[in-house]
Write a protein that holds these residues in place. Structure first.
Motif, PDB file in Angstrom:
ATOM      1  N   ALA A 166      10.417  -7.230   4.442  1.00 38.57           N
ATOM      2  CA  ALA A 166      10.085  -8.351   3.562  1.00 38.57           C
ATOM      3  C   ALA A 166      10.766  -9.640   4.001  1.00 38.57           C
ATOM      4  O   ALA A 166      10.851 -10.588   3.227  1.00 38.57           O
ATOM      5  CB  ALA A 166      10.487  -8.005   2.129  1.00 38.57           C
ATOM      6  N   SER A 167      11.230  -9.708   5.250  1.00 41.93           N
ATOM      7  CA  SER A 167      12.010 -10.860   5.703  1.00 41.93           C
ATOM      8  C   SER A 167      11.263 -12.189   5.609  1.00 41.93           C
ATOM      9  O   SER A 167      11.870 -13.211   5.328  1.00 41.93           O
ATOM     10  CB  SER A 167      12.529 -10.636   7.124  1.00 41.93           C
ATOM     11  OG  SER A 167      11.450 -10.403   8.014  1.00 41.93           O
ATOM     12  N   ASP A 168       9.935 -12.201   5.806  1.00 45.86           N
ATOM     13  CA  ASP A 168       9.211 -13.468   5.690  1.00 45.86           C
ATOM     14  C   ASP A 168       8.264 -13.493   4.486  1.00 45.86           C
ATOM     15  O   ASP A 168       7.432 -14.388   4.358  1.00 45.86           O
ATOM     16  CB  ASP A 168       8.463 -13.793   6.987  1.00 45.86           C
ATOM     17  CG  ASP A 168       7.398 -12.784   7.351  1.00 45.86           C
ATOM     18  OD1 ASP A 168       7.428 -11.655   6.819  1.00 45.86           O
ATOM     19  OD2 ASP A 168       6.518 -13.126   8.173  1.00 45.86           O
ATOM     20  N   LEU A 169       8.416 -12.541   3.572  1.00 45.71           N
ATOM     21  CA  LEU A 169       7.546 -12.459   2.404  1.00 45.71           C
ATOM     22  C   LEU A 169       7.603 -13.725   1.554  1.00 45.71           C
ATOM     23  O   LEU A 169       6.566 -14.270   1.178  1.00 45.71           O
ATOM     24  CB  LEU A 169       7.903 -11.227   1.557  1.00 45.71           C
ATOM     25  CG  LEU A 169       7.060 -10.991   0.311  1.00 45.71           C
ATOM     26  CD1 LEU A 169       5.594 -10.770   0.682  1.00 45.71           C
ATOM     27  CD2 LEU A 169       7.601  -9.787  -0.464  1.00 45.71           C
ATOM     28  N   ALA A 170       8.793 -14.229   1.261  1.00 43.10           N
ATOM     29  CA  ALA A 170       8.931 -15.429   0.417  1.00 43.10           C
ATOM     30  C   ALA A 170       8.210 -16.623   1.034  1.00 43.10           C
ATOM     31  O   ALA A 170       7.539 -17.385   0.333  1.00 43.10           O
ATOM     32  CB  ALA A 170      10.406 -15.754   0.187  1.00 43.10           C
ATOM     33  N   ALA A 171       8.327 -16.799   2.334  1.00 44.53           N
ATOM     34  CA  ALA A 171       7.669 -17.920   3.007  1.00 44.53           C
ATOM     35  C   ALA A 171       6.148 -17.776   2.947  1.00 44.53           C
ATOM     36  O   ALA A 171       5.437 -18.769   2.775  1.00 44.53           O
ATOM     37  CB  ALA A 171       8.136 -18.012   4.456  1.00 44.53           C
ATOM     38  N   VAL A 172       5.653 -16.559   3.055  1.00 47.60           N
ATOM     39  CA  VAL A 172       4.207 -16.323   3.037  1.00 47.60           C
ATOM     40  C   VAL A 172       3.618 -16.524   1.642  1.00 47.60           C
ATOM     41  O   VAL A 172       2.575 -17.150   1.487  1.00 47.60           O
ATOM     42  CB  VAL A 172       3.871 -14.905   3.567  1.00 47.60           C
ATOM     43  CG1 VAL A 172       2.406 -14.560   3.336  1.00 47.60           C
ATOM     44  CG2 VAL A 172       4.215 -14.796   5.047  1.00 47.60           C
ATOM     45  N   VAL A 173       4.289 -16.029   0.605  1.00 50.80           N
ATOM     46  CA  VAL A 173       3.717 -16.118  -0.749  1.00 50.80           C
ATOM     47  C   VAL A 173       3.841 -17.503  -1.366  1.00 50.80           C
ATOM     48  O   VAL A 173       3.056 -17.858  -2.234  1.00 50.80           O
ATOM     49  CB  VAL A 173       4.307 -15.061  -1.715  1.00 50.80           C
ATOM     50  CG1 VAL A 173       4.032 -13.662  -1.207  1.00 50.80           C
ATOM     51  CG2 VAL A 173       5.784 -15.268  -1.979  1.00 50.80           C
ATOM     52  N   GLY A 174       4.813 -18.288  -0.953  1.00 51.15           N
ATOM     53  CA  GLY A 174       4.960 -19.636  -1.481  1.00 51.15           C
ATOM     54  C   GLY A 174       5.258 -19.658  -2.967  1.00 51.15           C
ATOM     55  O   GLY A 174       5.719 -18.678  -3.537  1.00 51.15           O
ATOM     56  N   SER A 175       4.951 -20.785  -3.616  1.00 50.95           N
ATOM     57  CA  SER A 175       5.360 -20.973  -5.001  1.00 50.95           C
ATOM     58  C   SER A 175       4.229 -20.898  -6.015  1.00 50.95           C
ATOM     59  O   SER A 175       4.465 -21.049  -7.205  1.00 50.95           O
ATOM     60  CB  SER A 175       6.063 -22.321  -5.146  1.00 50.95           C
ATOM     61  OG  SER A 175       5.159 -23.358  -4.799  1.00 50.95           O
ATOM     62  N   GLY A 176       3.004 -20.666  -5.585  1.00 53.03           N
ATOM     63  CA  GLY A 176       1.880 -20.625  -6.520  1.00 53.03           C
ATOM     64  C   GLY A 176       1.186 -19.283  -6.525  1.00 53.03           C
ATOM     65  O   GLY A 176       1.703 -18.290  -6.014  1.00 53.03           O
ATOM     66  N   SER A 177       0.009 -19.258  -7.103  1.00 50.64           N
ATOM     67  CA  SER A 177      -0.803 -18.046  -7.119  1.00 50.64           C
ATOM     68  C   SER A 177      -1.275 -17.723  -5.714  1.00 50.64           C
ATOM     69  O   SER A 177      -1.391 -18.626  -4.865  1.00 50.64           O
ATOM     70  CB  SER A 177      -2.016 -18.221  -8.029  1.00 50.64           C
ATOM     71  OG  SER A 177      -1.607 -18.410  -9.355  1.00 50.64           O
ATOM     72  N   ILE A 178      -1.548 -16.452  -5.461  1.00 52.19           N
ATOM     73  CA  ILE A 178      -1.983 -16.016  -4.143  1.00 52.19           C
ATOM     74  C   ILE A 178      -3.171 -15.068  -4.255  1.00 52.19           C
ATOM     75  O   ILE A 178      -3.342 -14.396  -5.268  1.00 52.19           O
ATOM     76  CB  ILE A 178      -0.857 -15.290  -3.366  1.00 52.19           C
ATOM     77  CG1 ILE A 178      -0.375 -14.053  -4.128  1.00 52.19           C
ATOM     78  CG2 ILE A 178       0.274 -16.232  -3.038  1.00 52.19           C
ATOM     79  CD1 ILE A 178       0.505 -13.117  -3.321  1.00 52.19           C
ATOM     80  N   SER A 179      -3.971 -15.013  -3.201  1.00 51.40           N
ATOM     81  CA  SER A 179      -4.980 -13.976  -3.051  1.00 51.40           C
ATOM     82  C   SER A 179      -4.335 -12.866  -2.246  1.00 51.40           C
ATOM     83  O   SER A 179      -3.727 -13.131  -1.195  1.00 51.40           O
ATOM     84  CB  SER A 179      -6.205 -14.494  -2.291  1.00 51.40           C
ATOM     85  OG  SER A 179      -6.888 -15.436  -3.076  1.00 51.40           O
ATOM     86  N   ALA A 180      -4.445 -11.649  -2.752  1.00 54.69           N
ATOM     87  CA  ALA A 180      -3.816 -10.520  -2.070  1.00 54.69           C
ATOM     88  C   ALA A 180      -4.784  -9.343  -2.031  1.00 54.69           C
ATOM     89  O   ALA A 180      -5.599  -9.180  -2.941  1.00 54.69           O
ATOM     90  CB  ALA A 180      -2.541 -10.111  -2.808  1.00 54.69           C
ATOM     91  N   SER A 181      -4.680  -8.560  -0.985  1.00 55.61           N
ATOM     92  CA  SER A 181      -5.470  -7.330  -0.936  1.00 55.61           C
ATOM     93  C   SER A 181      -4.560  -6.177  -0.563  1.00 55.61           C
ATOM     94  O   SER A 181      -3.618  -6.328   0.223  1.00 55.61           O
ATOM     95  CB  SER A 181      -6.637  -7.450   0.040  1.00 55.61           C
ATOM     96  OG  SER A 181      -6.178  -7.651   1.348  1.00 55.61           O
ATOM     97  N   PHE A 182      -4.824  -5.046  -1.172  1.00 55.13           N
ATOM     98  CA  PHE A 182      -4.073  -3.817  -0.940  1.00 55.13           C
ATOM     99  C   PHE A 182      -5.063  -2.791  -0.417  1.00 55.13           C
ATOM    100  O   PHE A 182      -6.141  -2.619  -0.994  1.00 55.13           O
ATOM    101  CB  PHE A 182      -3.459  -3.306  -2.253  1.00 55.13           C
ATOM    102  CG  PHE A 182      -2.466  -4.234  -2.887  1.00 55.13           C
ATOM    103  CD1 PHE A 182      -1.093  -4.034  -2.684  1.00 55.13           C
ATOM    104  CD2 PHE A 182      -2.881  -5.288  -3.682  1.00 55.13           C
ATOM    105  CE1 PHE A 182      -0.176  -4.892  -3.275  1.00 55.13           C
ATOM    106  CE2 PHE A 182      -1.963  -6.142  -4.280  1.00 55.13           C
ATOM    107  CZ  PHE A 182      -0.610  -5.949  -4.077  1.00 55.13           C
ATOM    108  N   ALA A 183      -4.706  -2.104   0.662  1.00 57.55           N
ATOM    109  CA  ALA A 183      -5.587  -1.083   1.240  1.00 57.55           C
ATOM    110  C   ALA A 183      -4.731   0.016   1.853  1.00 57.55           C
ATOM    111  O   ALA A 183      -3.607  -0.213   2.287  1.00 57.55           O
ATOM    112  CB  ALA A 183      -6.481  -1.702   2.310  1.00 57.55           C
ATOM    113  N   ALA A 184      -5.299   1.221   1.889  1.00 52.38           N
ATOM    114  CA  ALA A 184      -4.613   2.334   2.517  1.00 52.38           C
ATOM    115  C   ALA A 184      -4.404   2.024   3.995  1.00 52.38           C
ATOM    116  O   ALA A 184      -5.283   1.432   4.637  1.00 52.38           O
ATOM    117  CB  ALA A 184      -5.404   3.621   2.354  1.00 52.38           C
ATOM    118  N   ALA A 185      -3.252   2.383   4.511  1.00 53.92           N
ATOM    119  CA  ALA A 185      -2.944   2.099   5.920  1.00 53.92           C
ATOM    120  C   ALA A 185      -3.530   3.168   6.810  1.00 53.92           C
ATOM    121  O   ALA A 185      -3.783   4.258   6.418  1.00 53.92           O
ATOM    122  CB  ALA A 185      -1.439   2.036   6.124  1.00 53.92           C
TER     123      ALA A 185
END
Length: 185
Positions: A166-185
Motif C-alpha cells: 500500500a506504499s503508493d495507495l494514498a497518492a493514487v486515491v487522492g482526496s475525493g471520490s474514486i472509481s474502483a473495481s475489484f476482481a479475482a486475481a
C-alpha cells in the motif's frame, strides 16, 4: 453448499429489510483521529431498528457460489493495480462471490474510501485498535472500507483482507471520490 446458499439468501432478505452503513459525521479528537470534512459521513454503531437504505455498489458478475480457491483480489483505481490478500474468514469468502465489482467509493476522514454494498456480508466484528494503510474492512454488514492511512480507531470492523503493498495507495486515491473495481486475481 446448501447451507452457504441458504445463508446467502437469508442475508439478501435481511439486506432488503435492514440496509444501513457508515452513517454519521464525526468530529476530530485532540489527536485528529477520525477527523472528518464538513460533508463526510462516518461509521457508527448500526441500529437495526433505524437504518438508511443507501446501496451504491454494483455487482457486475453473475451470482456465484463461494469459491474457496480465491485468496487474492485485484483492486484497480485509475489504472493502478493493488493486490489484496483475502483474510481466511466467511466475510472474505462471501465478498469474493460478489466479484467482479465496479463501484464509486466516497472519501471519509482523509484516511479511507468507503461504499455501501448492495448485499449484506457475514460479520465477526472486533476493534483492531489500530488501522493500517491497506486494510480492507467491513463496517456493519454492508459497508466496504479501504483504508489508505494508518490511524487509531475505536470502531469495530470485520477484516476482509489487506493490500500487499500500500506504499503508493494514498497518492493514487487522492482526496475525493474514486472509481474502483475489484476482481479475482
Amino acid at each position: 453448499m446448501k447451507r452457504i446458499l441458504l445463508t446467502a439468501a437469508l442475508a439478501s432478505v435481511l439486506c432488503v429489510s435492514f440496509l444501513g452503513g457508515c452513517a454519521q459525521e464525526q468530529s476530530s479528537d485532540k489527536n485528529g483521529v477520525n477527523a472528518s470534512s464538513a460533508n463526510a459521513v462516518a461509521p457508527q454503531e448500526i441500529d437495526p431498528a433505524n437504518q438508511d437504505a443507501t446501496a451504491s455498489a454494483t455487482n457486475q458478475g453473475e451470482e456465484s457460489s463461494m469459491n474457496p480457491s480465491i485468496s487474492t483480489v485485484m483492486l484497480s483505481i485509475e489504472g493502478h493495480q493493488f493486490a489484496i490478500d483475502l483474510a481466511d474468514n466467511e466475510t472474505a469468502a462471501a465478498f469474493a462471490t460478489m466479484l467482479p465489482l465496479q463501484t464509486e467509493m466516497s472519501e471519509l476522514n482523509s484516511n479511507e474510501k468507503y461504499v455501501y454494498l448492495d448485499s449484506s456480508l457475514p460479520t465477526n466484528a472486533s476493534n483492531p485498535g489500530t488501522i493500517e494503510a491497506g486494510d480492507v474492512m467491513l463496517y456493519g454488514d454492508n459497508c466496504l472500507v479501504v483504508f489508505y492511512e494508518s490511524h487509531a480507531t475505536s470502531y469495530a470492523y470485520t477484516r476482509i483482507g489487506k493490500i500487499a503493498d500500500a506504499s503508493d495507495l494514498a497518492a493514487v486515491v487522492g482526496s475525493g471520490s474514486i472509481s474502483a473495481s475489484f476482481a479475482a486475481a
